[in-house]
Design a protein around this motif. Structure first.
Motif, PDB file in Angstrom:
ATOM      1  N   LEU A   1       0.844  -1.205   0.000  1.00  0.00           N
ATOM      2  CA  LEU A   1       0.000   0.000   0.000  1.00  0.00           C
ATOM      3  C   LEU A   1       0.872   1.245   0.000  1.00  0.00           C
ATOM      4  O   LEU A   1       0.621   2.201  -0.747  1.00  0.00           O
ATOM      5  CB  LEU A   1      -0.927  -0.001   1.220  1.00  0.00           C
ATOM      6  CG  LEU A   1      -1.998  -1.091   1.254  1.00  0.00           C
ATOM      7  CD1 LEU A   1      -2.795  -1.018   2.557  1.00  0.00           C
ATOM      8  CD2 LEU A   1      -2.937  -0.950   0.063  1.00  0.00           C
TER       9      LEU A   1
ATOM     10  N   PHE B   1      -9.896   2.350   3.723  1.00  0.00           N
ATOM     11  CA  PHE B   1      -8.967   3.374   4.223  1.00  0.00           C
ATOM     12  C   PHE B   1      -8.521   4.286   3.081  1.00  0.00           C
ATOM     13  O   PHE B   1      -8.276   3.809   1.966  1.00  0.00           O
ATOM     14  CB  PHE B   1      -7.733   2.722   4.854  1.00  0.00           C
ATOM     15  CG  PHE B   1      -7.954   2.292   6.279  1.00  0.00           C
ATOM     16  CD1 PHE B   1      -7.678   3.171   7.318  1.00  0.00           C
ATOM     17  CD2 PHE B   1      -8.450   1.033   6.566  1.00  0.00           C
ATOM     18  CE1 PHE B   1      -7.887   2.785   8.637  1.00  0.00           C
ATOM     19  CE2 PHE B   1      -8.665   0.641   7.871  1.00  0.00           C
ATOM     20  CZ  PHE B   1      -8.384   1.521   8.919  1.00  0.00           C
ATOM     21  N   PRO B   2      -8.396   5.590   3.344  1.00  0.00           N
ATOM     22  CA  PRO B   2      -7.912   6.493   2.290  1.00  0.00           C
ATOM     23  C   PRO B   2      -6.585   5.991   1.706  1.00  0.00           C
ATOM     24  O   PRO B   2      -5.680   5.616   2.456  1.00  0.00           O
ATOM     25  CB  PRO B   2      -7.718   7.828   3.028  1.00  0.00           C
ATOM     26  CG  PRO B   2      -8.649   7.754   4.195  1.00  0.00           C
ATOM     27  CD  PRO B   2      -8.711   6.314   4.600  1.00  0.00           C
ATOM     28  N   GLY B   3      -6.520   5.960   0.396  1.00  0.00           N
ATOM     29  CA  GLY B   3      -5.294   5.548  -0.284  1.00  0.00           C
ATOM     30  C   GLY B   3      -5.085   4.049  -0.324  1.00  0.00           C
ATOM     31  O   GLY B   3      -4.119   3.570  -0.903  1.00  0.00           O
ATOM     32  N   ALA B   4      -5.994   3.276   0.300  1.00  0.00           N
ATOM     33  CA  ALA B   4      -5.829   1.819   0.330  1.00  0.00           C
ATOM     34  C   ALA B   4      -6.898   1.140  -0.530  1.00  0.00           C
ATOM     35  O   ALA B   4      -7.110  -0.067  -0.413  1.00  0.00           O
ATOM     36  CB  ALA B   4      -5.919   1.303   1.764  1.00  0.00           C
ATOM     37  N   ASP B   5      -7.560   1.905  -1.391  1.00  0.00           N
ATOM     38  CA  ASP B   5      -8.670   1.341  -2.172  1.00  0.00           C
ATOM     39  C   ASP B   5      -8.138   0.522  -3.355  1.00  0.00           C
ATOM     40  O   ASP B   5      -8.335   0.851  -4.521  1.00  0.00           O
ATOM     41  CB  ASP B   5      -9.650   2.419  -2.625  1.00  0.00           C
ATOM     42  CG  ASP B   5      -8.970   3.632  -3.231  1.00  0.00           C
ATOM     43  OD1 ASP B   5      -7.758   3.815  -2.993  1.00  0.00           O
ATOM     44  OD2 ASP B   5      -9.636   4.396  -3.947  1.00  0.00           O
TER      45      ASP B   5
ATOM     46  N   LEU C   1     -15.170  -1.081  -3.301  1.00  0.00           N
ATOM     47  CA  LEU C   1     -14.542   0.170  -3.715  1.00  0.00           C
ATOM     48  C   LEU C   1     -15.626   1.164  -4.095  1.00  0.00           C
ATOM     49  O   LEU C   1     -16.020   1.258  -5.259  1.00  0.00           O
ATOM     50  CB  LEU C   1     -13.641  -0.080  -4.933  1.00  0.00           C
ATOM     51  CG  LEU C   1     -12.555  -1.139  -4.774  1.00  0.00           C
ATOM     52  CD1 LEU C   1     -11.987  -1.539  -6.119  1.00  0.00           C
ATOM     53  CD2 LEU C   1     -11.447  -0.620  -3.872  1.00  0.00           C
TER      54      LEU C   1
ATOM     55  N   ALA D   1      -6.052   9.285  -2.922  1.00  0.00           N
ATOM     56  CA  ALA D   1      -5.708  10.077  -1.740  1.00  0.00           C
ATOM     57  C   ALA D   1      -4.390   9.545  -1.193  1.00  0.00           C
ATOM     58  O   ALA D   1      -4.039   8.401  -1.452  1.00  0.00           O
ATOM     59  CB  ALA D   1      -6.811   9.918  -0.698  1.00  0.00           C
TER      60      ALA D   1
END
Lengths: 617, 304
Positions: free
Chosen positions: A245, A273-277, B277, B291
């Motif tokens: 990640l 989680f933000p940035g973990a998609d 997602l 992000a």
């Protein structure tokens, strides 16, 4: 005590893993550093499983041969772990198992049962005989009726027996800590990390009830070690997932296989989680896993797959495809005991040569191996960065031992790296025209244009090709493309910092070489050895230039496989003879004592060329 | 995008198929379909497997990925999922899709990714000189076989149906116009479309030739066959439609149907992924992270 190992054994599915996590967190809350080793069968429920929690006053990354305290949640544990507790160590067991005999333990391997028969001179020794043998070896027996205690505490708290017995793990941990004179508070805090709501209340009440009972004081006690905040407790598989990640992973594929699956299921569970998609796709097999990841990479997604043993065999062709069309791809390989289905839940480093060479034909691939949990986090980032820098396959080697081992680390050791170096084609305007994607360059790297890059299009083929990637069998074009691809290996070896290639932890007239998860054990072994150095290899392919470090040394390799694959590789690449091959292939990690003993023998000049380590349960 | 002509979709590369090969008809139909749909060559990708059909992408001026034997579907799905704005067409032969790649054929149906898969069915492995393909019938002997085929054939339409393909059609390589229309409809279909193309192999298949097919083929719509399965069809009505589909899919011999056999609406894999997602497909993997990573947040569960 400065060094303490607690072992819990019992049937798989019986919650012993929960118990070990609880113990590790409780002592962690009490300031200790721990490492937790997990040994289990390929089975859902019932077969024997055990975990070691080793405590230290600084971060721990290796395991001892004998434990200080063994908690046997069933009779089989008594039978399997005889001789595993150090003299004057403690055995905590439920006295009701003493009614059993060895032949009444249905999951016990015949080999073990027969060895016990022979040892006790009886066809079917009873567990009382076994207990006597523990006592004879100096072990202090502590009978503790877990179920009875559960029922008693349940009655006290007004909880039905069935529900109370679900807290057996908490009782086992609480009893252990209470015997050791460890304060209750860290255990209550650890329970709060593990449970919520009513379940938490019950478990905390149970722990408090255990602590209210009078117990004999042991000859050794466990004190607080001074709690420091900012620490994390996680496994190698979790660290590798987090590293992916941090490295910008966007697409992961997998087919369920032990022990690699833990990484992918972690990713699946954290996409909010933000940035973990990350898009995680469970595919129909490992062939689809690797090829689907290649497809995603071609479209421009940072893509990876994770697998073990047989799955990696199935990926060989897909990896070659990625190498041929220069697709950036990371394959995280959690090695396990082979060949074939082998030892699905036991550790090995038997895939080194396959990782470097597996597949038909030749293409540039980068192979790196992680030595510990922090490395797993860092290396996962490097693997992605290198795949995109060199537009080729990067194999990130880990193993079952590292994947399932838990460790307490300072959180600050898990820092994202700032890595870049991708070379991409800038989008173009106007009518799309063909792009010579595979035009040779000096360093072998040509600008990558993901599918969908505006203003251009081009072809790719698994056949040999011309710069536009149309099929060709022309000898001159073949040479040019082969040289373009393979040049990337030379470029990589030149560009990758030496600190990422190897670490000479200590020099010595005897020089030990190792890779991957032997690192923690060998580093600790150095504390017990003089005149012995350790060279830890991080990059296995392209092979680092290390010949100058080996001049005039007595060379020893230590690795988890039968033939000594690292030794072969070192000899091939450096033309230096490896004098001793220390190997282990019974699926159990090398213990500190084994490593020290083998290397002392080498140092004394008394060791044969091949030393097989055979310890482990 | 700049206006393109039909010829702009044709690559400057001479096809090396045998004279009279059915692949030429499929290639022309593909070229015309891409042109008529006004597809942007830099947003369109043709994926292919290995075999004669595998060379198709090289002859079209759009992104082309000539993959591995049997693996075209997972590779194409990976690209489409990573960038859902791509128009994706996967092509391959009967051996590629239903022999070595059969597992992927089934799994792709279970997912329903929005793309078209065209299976070129000539019943033989042409590039290796005419061994029996998975669609050649039991006991059949083409001129390239030393003995009659001892293995039975798989029915591509029934297998596609059983696997969950939401648009199932059959075309004929020499009916270029009809094939072009089917390709266009398959590309426009929301979900995984399967187009089975009957394709004579003039070099190795002397059983099912152009002359053999010509009098047998008929269009399903001529019989008033309706492939559309409206959502919420009552179970008995659905069963009757399935029985009719099966009857048509098995029809072989004197009369052989072409056209659209099944057209249903089911959520695509892309839509199903929303549960994991929420911002997909607006945000997609090929774009890079949306992000900065919340590493602190992720490490919370491990904190002591």
């Amino acid at each position: 005590m400065d060094d303490f190992t607690w072992r819990v054994g019992g049937p798989q599915g019986g919650g012993i893993e929960t118990a070990a996590t609880l113990f590790a967190r409780a002592v962690g809350k009490g300031g200790w550093w721990v490492a937790t080793k997990r040994e289990y069968h390929s089975n859902i429920m019932g077969r024997h499983s055990y975990l070691d929690v080793r405590l230290g006053r600084k971060p721990v990354a290796s395991f001892r041969e004998k434990v200080d305290m063994l908690v046997a949640l069933d009779g089989e544990t008594l039978a399997r772990h005889l001789d595993e507790v150090r003299p004057s160590g403690v055995l905590l067991y439920d006295p009701q198992v003493l009614e059993l005999t060895v032949h009444k333990l249905p999951m016990l391997d015949h080999r073990v049962a027969e060895a016990l028969s022979e040892r006790f001179g009886k066809l079917d020794p009873s567990l009382k005989d076994l207990l006597a043998a523990y006592v004879e070896s100096g072990v202090q027996p502590l009978p503790y009726p877990f179920e009875e205690v559960a029922d008693r505490i349940g009655a006290e708290l007004g909880v039905p027996s069935l529900q109370a017995r679900r807290t057996l793990n908490t009782i086992a941990v609480a009893a252990s800590l209470h015997f050791l004179g460890f304060p209750l508070e860290p255990l209550l805090e650890a329970l709060a990390l593990q449970f919520r709501g009513k379940v938490l209340e019950l478990n905390q009440s149970v722990a408090q009830a255990v602590y209210r009972e009078e117990v004999p004081k042991l000859s050794f006690q466990l004190h607080l070690n001074g709690y420091e905040p900012g620490r994390v407790y996680l496994t190698g598989a979790q660290a590798a997932a987090l590293g992916k990640l941090a490295g910008g992973l966007r697409f992961q594929t997998y087919y369920p296989i032990s022990p690699a699956t833990d990484e992918s299921t972690y990713l699946e569970a954290h996409t909010h989680f933000p940035g973990a998609d990350v898009m995680v796709v469970q595919t129909e097999d490992e062939i689809a896993a690797v090829t689907m990841a290649v497809g995603a990479a071609l479209a421009g997604a940072k893509a990876a797959t994770a697998t073990s043993g047989p799955g990696f065999s199935l990926m060989a062709e897909g990896m070659g495809f990625a190498g041929m069309i220069e697709a950036p791809l990371v394959v995280t390989l959690y090695q396990r005991g082979g060949p074939s289905t082998g030892l699905p839940t036991r550790t090995e480093q038997g895939d080194l040569m396959f990782a470097i060479r597996g597949g038909h034909g030749e293409y540039p691939r980068i192979v790196l191996a992680s030595g510990d949990i922090q490395d797993a986090f860092m290396d996962a980032q490097k693997a992605l960065a290198w795949a995109w820098r060199y537009q080729t396959v990067v194999v990130h080697l880990l193993d079952k031992f590292l994947a399932s081992t838990g460790q307490i680390l300072p959180q600050e050791t898990l820092k994202p790296l700032a890595l870049d170096g991708e070379r991409r084609l800038a989008p173009k305007e106007g009518k799309p025209t063909p792009y010579a994607r595979y035009a040779p360059t000096e360093d072998g790297i040509s600008p990558f244009a993901p599918l969908g890059t505006p203003g251009v299009f081009y072809w790719m083929t698994s056949d040999e090709h011309d710069p536009l990637e149309h099929i060709t069998e022309d000898p001159v074009l073949r040479e040019a493309q082969m040289e373009k691809r393979m040049q990337k290996l030379l470029t990589a070896r030149k560009e990758i910092p030496l600190a990422d290639q190897y670490t000479l932890f200590r020099d010595g007239e005897v020089l030990v070489l190792g890779f991957g998860s032997v690192k923690g054990t060998l580093l600790e072994a150095l504390d017990h050895l003089e005149g012995v150095g350790y060279l830890h290899l991080r990059l296995l392919w392209p092979f680092p230039e290390i010949t100058h470090l080996l001049e005039g040394k007595r060379l020893v390799t230590v690795e988890h496989n039968y033939s000594g694959q690292l030794a072969d590789l070192v000899q091939q690449e450096t033309l230096k003879r490896v004098h001793h091959r220390v190997v282990k292939y019974n699926g159990r990690p090398i213990t500190l004592e084994e490593a020290v003993e083998a290397l002392k023998a080498v140092k004394r000049g008394e060791a044969p060329g091949r030393i097989v380590l055979r310890k482990g349960v | 995008m700049v206006e393109l002509k039909l010829t702009d979709y044709k690559a400057d590369k001479h096809p090396d198929w045998c004279p009279g090969c059915g692949d030429f008809g499929i290639l022309s139909a593909l070229q015309m379909a891409l042109f008529e749909l006004r597809l942007d060559p830099s947003r369109t990708v043709i994926f292919s497997g290995i075999g004669c059909s595998g060379k198709t992408p090289h002859y079209l001026n759009v992104y082309g990925v000539h993959t591995l034997h049997g693996r075209v579907l997972p590779i194409a799905q990976g690209a489409k999922l990573a960038n859902p704005h791509l128009t994706v067409v996967a092509v391959g032969g009967d051996g590629d899709g239903l022999g070595i790649g059969a597992g992927h054929f089934v799994a792709a149906g279970r997912r329903n990714v929005d793309m078209l898969y065209i299976l070129y069915d000539n019943e033989v492995y042409g590039l290796t000189k005419g061994q029996a393909g998975p669609t050649l019938g039991l006991g059949e002997k083409t001129k390239s076989l030393p003995k009659p085929n001892p293995q039975g054939k798989v029915n591509p339409l029934l297998l596609a149906f059983a696997s969950g393909y939401t648009w199932i059609a059959r075309g004929y390589a020499y009916d270029v116009k009809g094939l072009k229309e089917l390709i266009k409809e398959g590309i426009n279909h929301k979900g995984l479309a399967f187009l089975h193309v009957l394709q004579p192999c003039p070099t190795y298949n002397d059983l099912h030739t152009k002359e053999w097919f010509a009098p047998r083929l008929y269009r399903l719509e001529e019989e008033g066959y309706d492939p559309l399965i409206p959502p919420g069809l009552p179970p008995e009505a659905l069963e009757a439609r399935m029985a009719r589909f099966q009857q048509k899919a098995l029809e072989w011999g004197e009369r052989i149907p072409v056209g659209v056999f099944w057209k249903a609406e089911l959520p695509t894999f892309e839509a199903r992924l929303k549960a994991y997602l929420p911002r997909y497909p607006e945000a997609y993997p090929a774009q890079g992270p949306e992000a900065p990573l919340d590493l602190e947040g992720l490490l919370q569960e491990f904190a002591l």
